[in-house]
Design an enzyme around this catalytic site. Structure first.
Site, mmCIF file in Angstrom:
data_model
loop_
_atom_site.group_PDB
_atom_site.id
_atom_site.type_symbol
_atom_site.label_atom_id
_atom_site.label_comp_id
_atom_site.label_asym_id
_atom_site.label_seq_id
_atom_site.Cartn_x
_atom_site.Cartn_y
_atom_site.Cartn_z
ATOM 1 C CG ASP A 36 -0.168 0.038 2.532
ATOM 2 O OD1 ASP A 36 1.086 -0.076 2.501
ATOM 3 O OD2 ASP A 36 -0.795 0.188 3.596
ATOM 4 N N GLY A 37 2.191 1.111 -0.078
ATOM 5 C CA GLY A 37 3.070 2.275 -0.138
ATOM 6 C C GLY A 37 3.690 2.629 1.199
ATOM 7 C CD GLU A 38 1.175 1.694 6.430
ATOM 8 O OE1 GLU A 38 1.858 0.828 7.044
ATOM 9 O OE2 GLU A 38 0.032 2.021 6.774
ATOM 10 N NE ARG A 95 14.242 25.577 -2.924
ATOM 11 C CZ ARG A 95 13.999 25.150 -4.148
ATOM 12 N NH1 ARG A 95 14.138 25.983 -5.162
ATOM 13 N NH2 ARG A 95 13.641 23.909 -4.379
ATOM 14 C CD GLN A 96 7.850 25.007 2.039
ATOM 15 O OE1 GLN A 96 6.970 25.192 2.876
ATOM 16 N NE2 GLN A 96 7.776 24.048 1.143
ATOM 17 C CG ASP A 167 18.516 34.554 -6.492
ATOM 18 O OD1 ASP A 167 19.550 34.542 -5.792
ATOM 19 O OD2 ASP A 167 17.730 33.595 -6.537
ATOM 20 C CE LYS A 190 14.927 34.264 -8.239
ATOM 21 N NZ LYS A 190 15.376 32.930 -7.806
#
Ligand code: R5P
Length: 302
Positions: A36-38, A95-96, A167, A190
Site C-alpha cells: 500500500d506504499g507504507e 527554502r521554506q 538573484d 530577479k
C-alpha cells in the site's frame, strides 16, 4: 562508542564513500515499501551503544526520503544506539524558512522540529539560508563546499571571468567565492512569478565581453539560472558560461533549459544523485572527504 553508518535510498553512493573514507563499510539497513506504499525499515540488530550516522539527502521524493530518515532514527534509537547524527548533505525544505503569505506554514521549521525530536545532532552542507540552524534544538554542524568548489574551478583569467549572483539570495555566496577567486561580482535582480517561472528586472555590474561564472546554492528547475544567462547574453557576455552550485536537484525541465544555452561547465557536488545520462557538462566534486573529516573530528572531540 563504535561508529556505524546507515543510509536510506536517497544517496547510497555518497554514504558508501563516506564509510570508505572512515575505513569502514555501511551497516545493514533495509528500506522497502509495503504494497500500500507504507514504508518499512529494518536495521541490523547489533547497535547497542553505537555512535550512529544516518546519511540521507532529503532530495526528491522529499517526503519519502524524510520519512525514511525519521524511521531509521527511530529504529536505531529503539535498538539502543547511544547517539544518532543525521548527515543530510542536501537539506530539503530549507527554502521554506519563512511565510510568504498568511495561509502558509513555515515548512523548514516543521521539518527541523521533526528532526530535532529524533536526532542528537545534525550535519549538513550549504543550507539555503544559514539562519535555519536556529530552527533546530539540537547542535547543527553546518559545513560548506564553497572552498572545495572554488579550488576545483578551472579558470582562464585571459577570458575576463566574472562571478554572477543570479538573484539577491545568492549575493553573499557569490562574494564568498569572489574572496577566494579574487574576481568581481555582477548581481542580477530577479523577479519570481511562480515556483517555475522567473524573470530578470535588471543587472548591476560590468558584463560586456566577460565570461560569466554563475553562483547559486542549488539548481532546481534551472529557471533562475536560465533567466540570468539569457539576460547576461543580451547584455554582451561571452557565449561561454559556467555554473557553480552545491546542490544539483535538476528537476522538471532543468536539463533542457540549461542545455539550450551556451553552458560549458556545471560544477556541483554529489550531495544528490544525478542520472549518468544527463546531457549537461557536469563536473561533480565529492563531499565524502569533508563529511568524513567532520565525523572524525566530532568523534575525537566528544
Ligand atoms: C533561490 O532562492 C535559490 O537560491 C535558487 O536560486 C533557486 O531556488 C533555484 O531554483 P530554480 O532552479 O528552480 O530557479
Amino acid at each position: 562508542m563504535k561508529p556505524m553508518i546507515f543510509t536510506g535510498r536517497s544517496n547510497r553512493p555518497l554514504a558508501q564513500r563516506i564509510a570508505a573514507a572512515l575505513s569502514t563499510s555501511l551497516s545493514q539497513a533495509t528500506v522497502t515499501n509495503f504494497p500500500d506504499g507504507e514504508l518499512h525499515v529494518e536495521v541490523e540488530s547489533e547497535i547497542v551503544d553505537a555512535d550512529v550516522y544516518l546519511v540521507q539527502s532529503t532530495a526528491s521524493p522529499v517526503a519519502e526520503h524524510l520519512l525514511e530518515l525519521l524511521f531509521l532514527a527511530d529504529a536505531c534509537r529503539r535498538g539502543g544506539a547511544a547517539r544518532i547524527t543525521a548527515v543530510i548533505p542536501y537539506f530539503g525544505y530549507a527554502r521554506q524558512d519563512r511565510r510568504t503569505g498568511p495561509g502558509e506554514p513555515v515548512g523548514g521549521r516543521v521539518v527541523a522540529d521533526m528532526l530535532s525530536a529524533k536526532f542528537d545532532r545534525l550535519m549538513t552542507v550549504d543550507l539555503h539560508n544559514p539562519t535555519l540552524e536556529g530552527f533546530f534544538t539540537i547542535p547543527v554542524e553546518h559545513l560548506t563546499a564553497v572552498p572545495l568548489l572554488a579550488e576545483n574551478l578551472p579558470l582562464n583569467r585571459g577570458q575576463n571571468p566574472v562571478l554572477v549572483a543570479p538573484d539577491h539570495g545568492a549575493v553573499k555566496l557569490a562574494h564568498r567565492y569572489a574572496e577566494i577567486l579574487d574576481l568581481p561580482v555582477v548581481i542580477i535582480h530577479k523577479l519570481r512569478h511562480t515556483a517555475k517561472e522567473v524573470s530578470v528586472r535588471k543587472l548591476t555590474g560590468e558584463i560586456k565581453n566577460r565570461t560569466p561564472v554563475l553562483i547559486d546554492d542549488m539548481i532546481a528547475t534551472g529557471g533562475t539560472l536560465a533567466a540570468a544567462i539569457e539576460a547576461l547574453l543580451e547584455n554582451g557576455a561571452r557565449q561561454e558560461v559556467s555554473i557553480i552550485a552545491t546542490h544539483a536537484l535538476l528537476v522538471g525541465d532543468a536539463v533542457r533549459r540549461l542545455t539550450d544555452l551556451p553552458v560549458r561547465r556545471v560544477m556541483v557536488t554529489d550531495s544528490t544523485t544525478i542520472s549518468k545520462e544527463t546531457a549537461l557538462p557536469l563536473q561533480r566534486i565529492g563531499l565524502a572527504d569533508i563529511l568524513a573529516a567532520k565525523i572524525r573530528h566530532l568523534r575525537t572531540r566528544d
